[in-house]
Motif scaffolding. Sequence first.
Motif, PDB file in Angstrom:
ATOM      1  N   ASP A 152      33.178  36.033  41.060  1.00 37.65           N
ATOM      2  CA  ASP A 152      33.560  36.437  42.406  1.00 37.65           C
ATOM      3  C   ASP A 152      34.205  37.818  42.318  1.00 37.65           C
ATOM      4  N   VAL A 153      34.448  38.432  43.472  1.00 34.98           N
ATOM      5  CA  VAL A 153      34.933  39.819  43.472  1.00 34.98           C
ATOM      6  C   VAL A 153      36.284  39.931  42.776  1.00 34.98           C
ATOM      7  N   GLN A 154      37.144  38.947  42.962  1.00 38.18           N
ATOM      8  CA  GLN A 154      38.448  38.983  42.297  1.00 38.18           C
ATOM      9  C   GLN A 154      38.279  38.979  40.781  1.00 38.18           C
ATOM     10  N   GLU A 155      37.332  38.203  40.267  1.00 38.76           N
ATOM     11  CA  GLU A 155      37.097  38.162  38.823  1.00 38.76           C
ATOM     12  C   GLU A 155      36.522  39.479  38.313  1.00 38.76           C
ATOM     13  N   ILE A 156      35.721  40.140  39.141  1.00 39.42           N
ATOM     14  CA  ILE A 156      35.195  41.450  38.748  1.00 39.42           C
ATOM     15  C   ILE A 156      36.336  42.443  38.575  1.00 39.42           C
TER      16      ILE A 156
END
Length: 364
Positions: A152-156
């Motif tokens: 997800d974007v947070q993990e990116i």
Amino acid sequence: MNALLRPVNIGSLCLSNRIAMAPVTRARVGSDGVPTALTAQYYRQRASAGLIITEATNVSPMSSAFENAPGLYHSDQAAGWREVASAVHEAGGKLFVQLWHSGRVSSYSLLDGAAPLSPSGINEDLGLLQVYGALRNGYYTRIAASPSRAMDVQEIYQAIEEFRTAARNAVLAGIDGVEIHAANGYLPQQFLSSHVNRRGDEFGGSLENRARFLRLVIEAVLKELSAQQIGVRLSPFALYNNAIDGDTHRTYTYVAQMLNEYGVGYVHAADTNAWGGIKDMPQILDIVRPNFHGMLVANGGLTFEDAEKLIASGRADVVAFGRQYIANPDLVMRVAQGGPFNEPDPSTFYGGDHVGYTDYPSLS
């Protein structure tokens, strides 16, 4: 070999010659990822290289394509690398550490049961992914890759910050610079790949979006180091780990121009396919050389004669050797006098102890 033995600068860093030690995974640290005294001895032996680029070094516990590879994401690992850097510097060498996130190229067994992370959770090609582990009997072998899940974007953004943290730890360890591993089908190249990256948000789709991850990694690392202390490794045509691209020339022309805009210290052009007998270096240089005006390091399937010609012609500025450096700690001296050269023992490439690691003889 006069061209190979000439000095050259990366920014203010003077390299005594143009023979670099390429990143070569050796898998000889423990499960904690902390470099050991044996690691320091190994790199010290090879400090006559103009530049040592270390083995791929994990920026995160979620990056592990090879068991027992080193890390640089916590203080104990930084302390271990400090000993390595001190040993190399005492011997007169220069050291860049290669920062690595393997992304989807991993296994549950290496990630404490977690699924590997990837741009899009593409898993139809798991048999093509190169993951290695240590067996109980002491042998080191390829193991099965596990299905990945899309980040997800947070993990990116967390992964981007992990590169920054590793760069900060490199500074604390007294290392001269870092190389961002954006080659060999690992996470930055996975984002670049139109095959592996099928996202529909700001990190996928257009070429500009697919390059965003690498762009933001560079900007994060620039908060810790100057541009000239950063190298980036690229392997545009690599089949290894299957992060292929539908328009390689367009993609890597864009990437080379982007790296030129940031003024990074060097691009490390890796001909990964040369391992299998397909030589792509001429077309890699045709893409990178016109679009990147900094130092260009060439690597992959090159003889010393090839290297001399590349440097003498201006097609490359430095040439990196991997397997030759495994077997010949004093490679620069051997090149200067035309040999002889030790032959590497492939059975000791990965895992184990000092055998096939620090026991290759030098001329002295």
